[in-house]
Scaffold this motif. Structure first.
Motif, short mmCIF file in Angstrom:
data_model
loop_
_atom_site.label_atom_id
_atom_site.label_comp_id
_atom_site.label_asym_id
_atom_site.label_seq_id
_atom_site.Cartn_x
_atom_site.Cartn_y
_atom_site.Cartn_z
N LYS A 89 0.85 -1.21 0.00
CA LYS A 89 0.00 0.00 0.00
C LYS A 89 0.89 1.26 0.00
CE LYS A 89 -3.73 2.30 0.43
NZ LYS A 89 -4.50 2.43 -0.77
N LEU A 90 1.95 1.21 0.80
CA LEU A 90 2.87 2.36 0.87
C LEU A 90 3.56 2.55 -0.48
CD1 LEU A 90 4.64 2.12 4.36
CD2 LEU A 90 2.77 3.62 3.69
N ILE A 91 3.85 1.44 -1.16
CA ILE A 91 4.52 1.56 -2.47
C ILE A 91 3.59 2.28 -3.46
CG2 ILE A 91 5.29 0.20 -4.49
CD1 ILE A 91 6.67 -1.70 -2.52
N GLU A 92 2.29 1.94 -3.43
CA GLU A 92 1.32 2.62 -4.30
C GLU A 92 1.34 4.12 -4.04
OE1 GLU A 92 -2.85 1.44 -3.96
OE2 GLU A 92 -2.15 -0.64 -4.06
N ILE A 93 1.29 4.47 -2.74
CA ILE A 93 1.26 5.89 -2.36
C ILE A 93 2.58 6.57 -2.76
CG2 ILE A 93 1.15 7.46 -0.36
CD1 ILE A 93 -0.67 5.29 0.94
N PHE A 94 3.68 5.84 -2.57
CA PHE A 94 4.99 6.37 -2.93
C PHE A 94 5.04 6.75 -4.41
CE2 PHE A 94 9.26 5.61 -4.62
CZ PHE A 94 10.03 6.42 -3.80
N LYS A 95 4.49 5.86 -5.25
CA LYS A 95 4.55 6.10 -6.70
C LYS A 95 3.74 7.36 -7.06
CE LYS A 95 5.48 1.40 -8.25
NZ LYS A 95 4.86 0.14 -8.64
#
Ligand SMILES: N[C@@H](CCC(=O)N[C@@H](CS)C(=O)NCC(=O)O)C(=O)O
Length: 230
Positions: free
Chosen positions: A212-218
């Motif tokens: 989920k954090l990776i999605e937000i990071f992108k």
């Protein structure tokens, strides 16, 4: 036992908001979570934090308190019946605050430098500096923990919260860059500490999943790199 109406204005992916969630969990204090949407600011946020316009804001009986580490200290001052967050010894308190400021002012900005780095040379330089910072924090851990499990001793304290809140984003950075920043070879104590910290009851349900954090990071990286609109 302090009570009253407790609201937290925040977003689950914010490490600064996570600090407040962890502190409230340590004190077993219930609160209402008011979610701020990524990229927009509610009227309540603008009214409650007109200076910085940032999350987290803790609203305790209609009184707003801003800045994550100020909030954590406020929680410790108000909910005195729960486990202490800051050390009781004045020198230990000063040292915990010193390292928390190091993490915020010196170390974490290097992660942002890495995210924004253009080209291999800039990336390698940022990775090197992050690693050096972690070695400094490893030494701080050895001194502060005095052989115990956490910077704060037997249980999670102020510096654990300040630094530990960034572990979710450290993992994201490692995954995205296919590299290891926190390593057994250079920072063995921090590796074990990070494991313990993330499994602690006050912490384990606070961080969103790494995916989920990776999605937000992108999304955030694309926004940061986009040319200004107008
Ligand atoms: N120093 C602040 C930093 C808070 C912060 O940077 N919050 C971010 C979310 S992670 C934010 O609200 N950003 C919105 C903005 O910069 O406008 C603290 O410790 O509370």
């Amino acid at each position: 036992m302090a009570t009253g109406d407790v609201k937290l204005l925040g977003a689950g992916a914010s490490p600064y908001v996570n600090r407040v969630q962890i502190a409230l969990n340590i004190k077993s204090e219930n609160y209402e979570f008011l979610e701020e949407k990524l990229g927009s600011k509610s009227e309540l946020l603008l009214k409650s934090n007109p200076i910085h316009k940032k999350i987290p804001v803790l609203i305790h009986d209609d009184k707003p308190i801003c800045e994550s580490l100020v909030i954590v200290q406020y929680i410790d001052d108000v909910w005195t019946s729960g486990p202490s967050i800051l050390p009781s010894d004045p020198y230990d308190r000063a040292i915990a605050r010193f390292w928390a400021a190091y993490v915020d002012d010196k170390w974490y900005p290097l992660m942002k430098e890495l995210w924004m780095a253009e080209g291999e040379e800039a990336r390698a330089a940022a990775i090197e500096k992050i690693g050096e910072g972690l070695v400094v924090l490893e030494e701080a851990f050895v001194k502060c923990s005095k052989g115990k499990a956490f910077f704060g001793g037997d249980s999670i304290g102020f510096l654990d919260i300040a630094f530990g809140s960034f572990l979710g984003w450290l993992k994201v950075t490692e995954k995205m860059g296919e590299m290891q920043l926190l390593s057994e070879a250079k920072t063995p104590n921090l590796v074990e500490w990070a494991e313990r910290f993330c499994c602690d009851d006050a912490v384990k349900d606070v961080f969103p999943k790494t995916e989920k954090l990776i999605e937000i990071f992108k999304i955030m990286q694309a926004r940061a790199k986009a040319p200004p609109s107008n």
